[in-house]
Design a protein around this motif. Structure first.
Motif, PDB file in Angstrom:
ATOM      1  N   LEU A  77      46.502  27.194 -32.718  1.00  0.00           N
ATOM      2  CA  LEU A  77      46.598  25.784 -33.089  1.00  0.00           C
ATOM      3  C   LEU A  77      45.563  25.004 -32.294  1.00  0.00           C
ATOM      4  O   LEU A  77      45.334  25.276 -31.123  1.00  0.00           O
ATOM      5  CB  LEU A  77      47.995  25.236 -32.770  1.00  0.00           C
ATOM      6  N   GLU A  78      44.984  24.017 -32.946  1.00  0.00           N
ATOM      7  CA  GLU A  78      43.954  23.191 -32.323  1.00  0.00           C
ATOM      8  C   GLU A  78      44.305  21.724 -32.494  1.00  0.00           C
ATOM      9  O   GLU A  78      44.858  21.341 -33.532  1.00  0.00           O
ATOM     10  CB  GLU A  78      42.621  23.483 -33.015  1.00  0.00           C
ATOM     11  N   GLY A  79      43.993  20.945 -31.489  1.00  0.00           N
ATOM     12  CA  GLY A  79      44.207  19.502 -31.614  1.00  0.00           C
ATOM     13  C   GLY A  79      44.131  18.832 -30.259  1.00  0.00           C
ATOM     14  O   GLY A  79      43.968  19.498 -29.230  1.00  0.00           O
ATOM     15  N   GLU A  80      44.236  17.513 -30.276  1.00  0.00           N
ATOM     16  CA  GLU A  80      44.261  16.753 -29.034  1.00  0.00           C
ATOM     17  C   GLU A  80      45.480  17.161 -28.226  1.00  0.00           C
ATOM     18  O   GLU A  80      46.593  17.146 -28.747  1.00  0.00           O
ATOM     19  CB  GLU A  80      44.353  15.252 -29.342  1.00  0.00           C
ATOM     20  N   ASN A  81      45.252  17.541 -26.983  1.00  0.00           N
ATOM     21  CA  ASN A  81      46.376  17.843 -26.099  1.00  0.00           C
ATOM     22  C   ASN A  81      47.303  18.907 -26.713  1.00  0.00           C
ATOM     23  O   ASN A  81      48.532  18.842 -26.598  1.00  0.00           O
ATOM     24  CB  ASN A  81      47.153  16.539 -25.873  1.00  0.00           C
ATOM     25  N   ALA A  82      46.690  19.891 -27.389  1.00  0.00           N
ATOM     26  CA  ALA A  82      47.452  20.815 -28.245  1.00  0.00           C
ATOM     27  C   ALA A  82      48.502  21.630 -27.473  1.00  0.00           C
ATOM     28  O   ALA A  82      49.575  21.919 -28.003  1.00  0.00           O
ATOM     29  CB  ALA A  82      46.493  21.755 -28.976  1.00  0.00           C
ATOM     30  N   ILE A  83      48.189  21.999 -26.224  1.00  0.00           N
ATOM     31  CA  ILE A  83      49.109  22.872 -25.489  1.00  0.00           C
ATOM     32  C   ILE A  83      50.442  22.164 -25.251  1.00  0.00           C
ATOM     33  O   ILE A  83      51.515  22.691 -25.567  1.00  0.00           O
ATOM     34  CB  ILE A  83      48.463  23.338 -24.162  1.00  0.00           C
ATOM     35  N   GLU A  84      50.341  20.949 -24.718  1.00  0.00           N
ATOM     36  CA  GLU A  84      51.559  20.193 -24.435  1.00  0.00           C
ATOM     37  C   GLU A  84      52.241  19.726 -25.723  1.00  0.00           C
ATOM     38  O   GLU A  84      53.467  19.788 -25.855  1.00  0.00           O
ATOM     39  CB  GLU A  84      51.201  18.994 -23.560  1.00  0.00           C
ATOM     40  N   LYS A  85      51.436  19.296 -26.691  1.00  0.00           N
ATOM     41  CA  LYS A  85      52.014  18.816 -27.958  1.00  0.00           C
ATOM     42  C   LYS A  85      52.811  19.933 -28.649  1.00  0.00           C
ATOM     43  O   LYS A  85      53.913  19.733 -29.137  1.00  0.00           O
ATOM     44  CB  LYS A  85      50.898  18.306 -28.871  1.00  0.00           C
ATOM     45  N   HIS A  86      52.234  21.129 -28.655  1.00  0.00           N
ATOM     46  CA  HIS A  86      52.904  22.278 -29.264  1.00  0.00           C
ATOM     47  C   HIS A  86      54.241  22.544 -28.584  1.00  0.00           C
ATOM     48  O   HIS A  86      55.260  22.775 -29.240  1.00  0.00           O
ATOM     49  CB  HIS A  86      51.962  23.488 -29.150  1.00  0.00           C
ATOM     50  N   ARG A  87      54.244  22.484 -27.233  1.00  0.00           N
ATOM     51  CA  ARG A  87      55.488  22.750 -26.509  1.00  0.00           C
ATOM     52  C   ARG A  87      56.513  21.641 -26.732  1.00  0.00           C
ATOM     53  O   ARG A  87      57.719  21.908 -26.757  1.00  0.00           O
ATOM     54  CB  ARG A  87      55.200  23.005 -25.027  1.00  0.00           C
ATOM     55  N   GLU A  88      56.031  20.431 -26.932  1.00  0.00           N
ATOM     56  CA  GLU A  88      56.958  19.345 -27.277  1.00  0.00           C
ATOM     57  C   GLU A  88      57.613  19.592 -28.635  1.00  0.00           C
ATOM     58  O   GLU A  88      58.816  19.395 -28.803  1.00  0.00           O
ATOM     59  CB  GLU A  88      56.205  18.009 -27.340  1.00  0.00           C
ATOM     60  N   VAL A  89      56.812  20.024 -29.592  1.00  0.00           N
ATOM     61  CA  VAL A  89      57.341  20.284 -30.940  1.00  0.00           C
ATOM     62  C   VAL A  89      58.339  21.448 -30.901  1.00  0.00           C
ATOM     63  O   VAL A  89      59.337  21.448 -31.618  1.00  0.00           O
ATOM     64  CB  VAL A  89      56.182  20.577 -31.925  1.00  0.00           C
ATOM     65  N   MET A  90      58.082  22.438 -30.027  1.00  0.00           N
ATOM     66  CA  MET A  90      58.995  23.595 -29.911  1.00  0.00           C
ATOM     67  C   MET A  90      60.300  23.224 -29.229  1.00  0.00           C
ATOM     68  O   MET A  90      61.356  23.727 -29.589  1.00  0.00           O
ATOM     69  CB  MET A  90      58.338  24.723 -29.097  1.00  0.00           C
ATOM     70  N   GLY A  91      60.227  22.420 -28.170  1.00  0.00           N
ATOM     71  CA  GLY A  91      61.419  22.100 -27.383  1.00  0.00           C
ATOM     72  C   GLY A  91      61.647  23.121 -26.283  1.00  0.00           C
ATOM     73  O   GLY A  91      60.955  24.132 -26.183  1.00  0.00           O
ATOM     74  N   ALA A  92      62.658  22.857 -25.450  1.00  0.00           N
ATOM     75  CA  ALA A  92      62.940  23.715 -24.302  1.00  0.00           C
ATOM     76  C   ALA A  92      63.297  25.137 -24.734  1.00  0.00           C
ATOM     77  O   ALA A  92      63.801  25.352 -25.846  1.00  0.00           O
ATOM     78  CB  ALA A  92      64.080  23.122 -23.479  1.00  0.00           C
ATOM     79  N   THR A  93      63.061  26.097 -23.830  1.00  0.00           N
ATOM     80  CA  THR A  93      63.314  27.520 -24.106  1.00  0.00           C
ATOM     81  C   THR A  93      64.728  27.743 -24.642  1.00  0.00           C
ATOM     82  O   THR A  93      64.917  28.491 -25.603  1.00  0.00           O
ATOM     83  CB  THR A  93      63.154  28.327 -22.791  1.00  0.00           C
ATOM     84  N   ASP A  94      65.693  27.102 -23.985  1.00  0.00           N
ATOM     85  CA  ASP A  94      67.095  27.240 -24.387  1.00  0.00           C
ATOM     86  C   ASP A  94      67.418  26.168 -25.443  1.00  0.00           C
ATOM     87  O   ASP A  94      67.367  24.974 -25.139  1.00  0.00           O
ATOM     88  CB  ASP A  94      67.987  27.051 -23.155  1.00  0.00           C
ATOM     89  N   PRO A  95      67.747  26.569 -26.663  1.00  0.00           N
ATOM     90  CA  PRO A  95      67.989  25.563 -27.720  1.00  0.00           C
ATOM     91  C   PRO A  95      69.088  24.570 -27.359  1.00  0.00           C
ATOM     92  O   PRO A  95      69.059  23.432 -27.826  1.00  0.00           O
ATOM     93  CB  PRO A  95      68.380  26.403 -28.945  1.00  0.00           C
ATOM     94  N   LYS A  96      70.016  24.996 -26.486  1.00  0.00           N
ATOM     95  CA  LYS A  96      71.089  24.074 -26.079  1.00  0.00           C
ATOM     96  C   LYS A  96      70.535  22.927 -25.232  1.00  0.00           C
ATOM     97  O   LYS A  96      71.132  21.863 -25.147  1.00  0.00           O
ATOM     98  CB  LYS A  96      72.174  24.824 -25.294  1.00  0.00           C
ATOM     99  N   LYS A  97      69.390  23.182 -24.593  1.00  0.00           N
ATOM    100  CA  LYS A  97      68.785  22.154 -23.735  1.00  0.00           C
ATOM    101  C   LYS A  97      67.608  21.455 -24.419  1.00  0.00           C
ATOM    102  O   LYS A  97      67.034  20.520 -23.859  1.00  0.00           O
ATOM    103  CB  LYS A  97      68.310  22.792 -22.429  1.00  0.00           C
ATOM    104  N   ALA A  98      67.246  21.907 -25.587  1.00  0.00           N
ATOM    105  CA  ALA A  98      66.075  21.348 -26.274  1.00  0.00           C
ATOM    106  C   ALA A  98      66.410  19.986 -26.880  1.00  0.00           C
ATOM    107  O   ALA A  98      67.533  19.755 -27.343  1.00  0.00           O
ATOM    108  CB  ALA A  98      65.624  22.322 -27.363  1.00  0.00           C
ATOM    109  N   ALA A  99      65.414  19.097 -26.856  1.00  0.00           N
ATOM    110  CA  ALA A  99      65.613  17.756 -27.408  1.00  0.00           C
ATOM    111  C   ALA A  99      65.852  17.826 -28.915  1.00  0.00           C
ATOM    112  O   ALA A  99      65.299  18.693 -29.605  1.00  0.00           O
ATOM    113  CB  ALA A  99      64.388  16.901 -27.110  1.00  0.00           C
ATOM    114  N   ARG A 100      66.668  16.905 -29.388  1.00  0.00           N
ATOM    115  CA  ARG A 100      66.977  16.856 -30.813  1.00  0.00           C
ATOM    116  C   ARG A 100      65.689  16.664 -31.624  1.00  0.00           C
ATOM    117  O   ARG A 100      64.783  15.959 -31.194  1.00  0.00           O
ATOM    118  CB  ARG A 100      67.918  15.688 -31.096  1.00  0.00           C
ATOM    119  N   GLY A 101      65.609  17.336 -32.762  1.00  0.00           N
ATOM    120  CA  GLY A 101      64.426  17.201 -33.603  1.00  0.00           C
ATOM    121  C   GLY A 101      63.332  18.208 -33.286  1.00  0.00           C
ATOM    122  O   GLY A 101      62.332  18.279 -33.991  1.00  0.00           O
ATOM    123  N   THR A 102      63.517  18.998 -32.222  1.00  0.00           N
ATOM    124  CA  THR A 102      62.537  20.041 -31.915  1.00  0.00           C
ATOM    125  C   THR A 102      62.885  21.315 -32.697  1.00  0.00           C
ATOM    126  O   THR A 102      64.010  21.481 -33.174  1.00  0.00           O
ATOM    127  CB  THR A 102      62.505  20.361 -30.408  1.00  0.00           C
TER     128      THR A 102
END
Ligand code: ATP
Ligand code: MG
Length: 143
Positions: A77-102
């Motif tokens: 994946l390519e884009g502005e700030n892609a590494i952090e943006k991608h991880r934001e879209v994925m959410g936290a490793t544990d789905p129970k702790k991941a933000a809603r909408g990820t």
């Protein structure tokens, strides 16, 4: 603005649940562009090598078994700030702790079977991209 590239994997559970398109939709909606993609069934050696940083962790054997349990889709994946943006879209490793909408909050079953992988820093992104793709596999967006 820094244009980055990052390595992304739709893991075996995501492929099994037919979530490839849903995951790609979320990447594209976030402004991330796919510049390389391939379906593959990882060998034991490929999975062990990819997750070598985790080899001392108690979940390493299970992680390798999981990652070789079915085919995956690997993409850059390519884009502005892609590494952090991608991880934001994925959410936290544990789905129970991941933000809603990820991806992981909405689609993942557990801390292990969490649908997707994303590089966590520029040096790991570079190494992980090179682990799966050669320079000629990458397709710069010319339009
Ligand atoms: P990834 O590297 O896959 O993008 P991550 O950076 O959020 O995920 P890591 O700590 O690097 O998480 O762990 C790699 C993968 O190992 C996780 O995505 C998950 O599949 C598995 N994993 C992590 N922690 C655990 C755990 N406590 N129990 C079982 N599996 C785990
Ligand atoms: Mg990680």
């Amino acid at each position: 603005m820094v244009i980055e590239r990052t390595l992304s994997i739709v893991k075996p559970d995501g492929v099994q649940k037919n979530l490839i398109g849903e995951v790609y939709r979320r990447f594209e909606q976030a402004g991330l562009r796919i510049v390389a993609a391939r379906m593959m069934h990882l060998t034991q050696a490929q999975a062990e090598g990819f997750y070598a940083v985790h080899r001392e962790r108690p979940f390493y054997r299970d992680l390798v078994r999981y990652m070789t349990s079915g085919p995956v889709i690997v993409q850059v994946l390519e884009g502005e700030n892609a590494i952090e943006k991608h991880r934001e879209v994925m959410g936290a490793t544990d789905p129970k702790k991941a933000a809603r909408g990820t991806i992981r909050a909405d689609l993942a079953a557990s801390i292990e079977e969490n649908v997707c992988h994303g590089s966590d820093a520029p040096d790991t992104a570079r190494n992980e991209i090179a682990y799966f793709f050669s320079q000629s596999d990458l397709c710069p967006r010319t339009r």
